[in-house]
Design a protein around this motif. Structure first.
Motif, PDB file in Angstrom:
ATOM      1  N   VAL A  19      80.897-102.186 -36.323  1.00 26.76           N
ATOM      2  CA  VAL A  19      79.808-102.935 -37.180  1.00 26.76           C
ATOM      3  C   VAL A  19      79.788-103.248 -38.707  1.00 26.76           C
ATOM      4  CG1 VAL A  19      78.119-104.523 -37.960  1.00 26.76           C
ATOM      5  CG2 VAL A  19      78.453-104.617 -35.522  1.00 26.76           C
ATOM      6  N   PHE A  20      79.803-103.122 -39.785  1.00 23.15           N
ATOM      7  CA  PHE A  20      79.763-101.923 -40.779  1.00 23.15           C
ATOM      8  C   PHE A  20      78.188-102.986 -41.525  1.00 23.15           C
ATOM      9  CE2 PHE A  20      82.494 -99.613 -40.887  1.00 23.15           C
ATOM     10  CZ  PHE A  20      83.514 -99.217 -40.049  1.00 23.15           C
ATOM     11  N   LEU A  21      77.304-102.391 -41.537  1.00 18.09           N
ATOM     12  CA  LEU A  21      75.617-102.559 -42.938  1.00 18.09           C
ATOM     13  C   LEU A  21      75.825-101.536 -43.706  1.00 18.09           C
ATOM     14  CD1 LEU A  21      73.318-102.682 -39.685  1.00 18.09           C
ATOM     15  CD2 LEU A  21      74.821-104.709 -41.064  1.00 18.09           C
ATOM     16  N   GLU A  22      75.891-102.446 -45.227  1.00 14.11           N
ATOM     17  CA  GLU A  22      76.077-102.100 -46.141  1.00 14.11           C
ATOM     18  C   GLU A  22      74.142-102.378 -47.159  1.00 14.11           C
ATOM     19  OE1 GLU A  22      80.218-101.185 -46.011  1.00 14.11           O
ATOM     20  OE2 GLU A  22      78.527-100.130 -47.110  1.00 14.11           O
ATOM     21  N   CYS A  23      74.189-100.984 -47.316  1.00 11.30           N
ATOM     22  CA  CYS A  23      72.962-100.972 -48.220  1.00 11.30           C
ATOM     23  C   CYS A  23      73.001-100.185 -49.637  1.00 11.30           C
ATOM     24  CB  CYS A  23      72.258 -99.910 -48.049  1.00 11.30           C
ATOM     25  SG  CYS A  23      70.275 -99.347 -48.961  1.00 11.30           S
ATOM     26  N   VAL A  24      72.824-100.746 -50.674  1.00  9.23           N
ATOM     27  CA  VAL A  24      73.207 -99.947 -51.887  1.00  9.23           C
ATOM     28  C   VAL A  24      71.817-100.598 -53.158  1.00  9.23           C
ATOM     29  CG1 VAL A  24      74.313-100.466 -54.245  1.00  9.23           C
ATOM     30  CG2 VAL A  24      75.706-101.121 -52.208  1.00  9.23           C
ATOM     31  N   GLN A  25      71.523 -99.221 -53.661  1.00 15.86           N
ATOM     32  CA  GLN A  25      70.522 -99.391 -54.416  1.00 15.86           C
ATOM     33  C   GLN A  25      70.652 -98.853 -55.766  1.00 15.86           C
ATOM     34  OE1 GLN A  25      69.544 -96.011 -55.915  1.00 15.86           O
ATOM     35  NE2 GLN A  25      70.588 -94.730 -54.241  1.00 15.86           N
ATOM     36  N   ASP A  26      69.964 -99.430 -56.988  1.00 22.16           N
ATOM     37  CA  ASP A  26      70.547 -99.353 -58.146  1.00 22.16           C
ATOM     38  C   ASP A  26      69.799 -97.958 -59.020  1.00 22.16           C
ATOM     39  OD1 ASP A  26      68.507-101.654 -59.706  1.00 22.16           O
ATOM     40  OD2 ASP A  26      67.901-100.129 -58.179  1.00 22.16           O
TER      41      ASP A  26
END
Lengths: 116, 114
Positions: A19-26
């Motif tokens: 399982v891959f959980l992705e997180c992106v911050q800007d």
């Protein structure tokens, strides 16, 4: 405003799946964190990263790994999902350094993962 | 463990009343923070108080810190139904602070009835 985006609000997976959980911050934050939250246990730190390709274990890293190939993205990987990894997963970020508003965490909305 | 502990675990009050939540922690800190979490959502930062401060205000929020007792309190005045949420205290690791990680307590569930 800082935005921390987690790719899924709800996820259902089967035991043994990767399982891959992705997180992106800007906001160009150096530090990123993965917590899991379970009723009665509060938030527990799984892994954190203070720079690209750098990672540190938190309090409960077993069964997880992370990847930070780009500054804005921090991925949590469950190598072989198990039912005891059913939980709410929260990603957070903050700038490096101290003082001013640097020390507060910005959280994503969370991913509720169910492993069946 | 540095993890903070909130007290009470649950608090139920009427609109207009004040709500007080407490937090205790175990080791020295540089700062203590309070966060709020609406049901099923991420946490939102409310207020930060540094170890050399004793009291801080932000709108209807008042935070106190007693480093000699290793405790903090969060007061929400004139509460509203919209204040219903879980509230968490979080501490850093003080002088040995590692890369900005925070230690969270288990939270206080506040319910404000209209």
């Amino acid at each position: 405003d800082v935005k921390v985006t987690q790719s899924s609000r709800y996820l259902v997976k089967r035991t043994g799946e990767k399982v891959f959980l992705e997180c992106v911050q800007d906001m160009d934050h150096e530090n990123m964190f993965w917590y899991r939250q379970d009723p009665g246990l509060g938030l527990r730190l799984i892994y954190f990263s203070y720079d690209v390709k750098m990672k540190e274990k938190g309090d409960i890293p077993e069964g997880y790994s992370v990847s930070r190939e780009k500054k804005e993205r921090f991925s949590l990987i469950l190598e072989s999902a198990s039912t005891n990894q059913t939980s709410m997963y929260l990603c957070a970020s903050r700038p490096a350094g101290t003082g001013g508003t640097n020390e507060k965490l910005f959280f994503g909305s969370g991913t509720q993962l169910s492993v069946l | 463990s540095q993890q903070g502990e909130e007290d009470p675990q649950a608090l139920s009050i009427q609109e207009g009343e004040n709500a007080t939540m407490n937090c205790s922690y175990k080791t020295s800190i540089n700062n203590l923070q309070w966060y709020r979490q609406n049901s099923g959502r991420g946490l939102v930062h409310l207020i930060l108080i540094r170890s050399n401060e004793r009291e801080k205000h932000s709108g209807r929020l008042r935070v106190t810190l007693d480093t000699s007792k290793k405790s903090s309190s969060l007061l929400i005045t004139a509460s509203r139904a919209a204040d219903t949420a879980s509230y968490f205290c979080a501490t850093d690791a003080g002088r040995g602070s590692t890369l900005g990680r925070l230690y969270f307590g288990r939270g206080t569930q506040l319910t404000v009835w209209p």
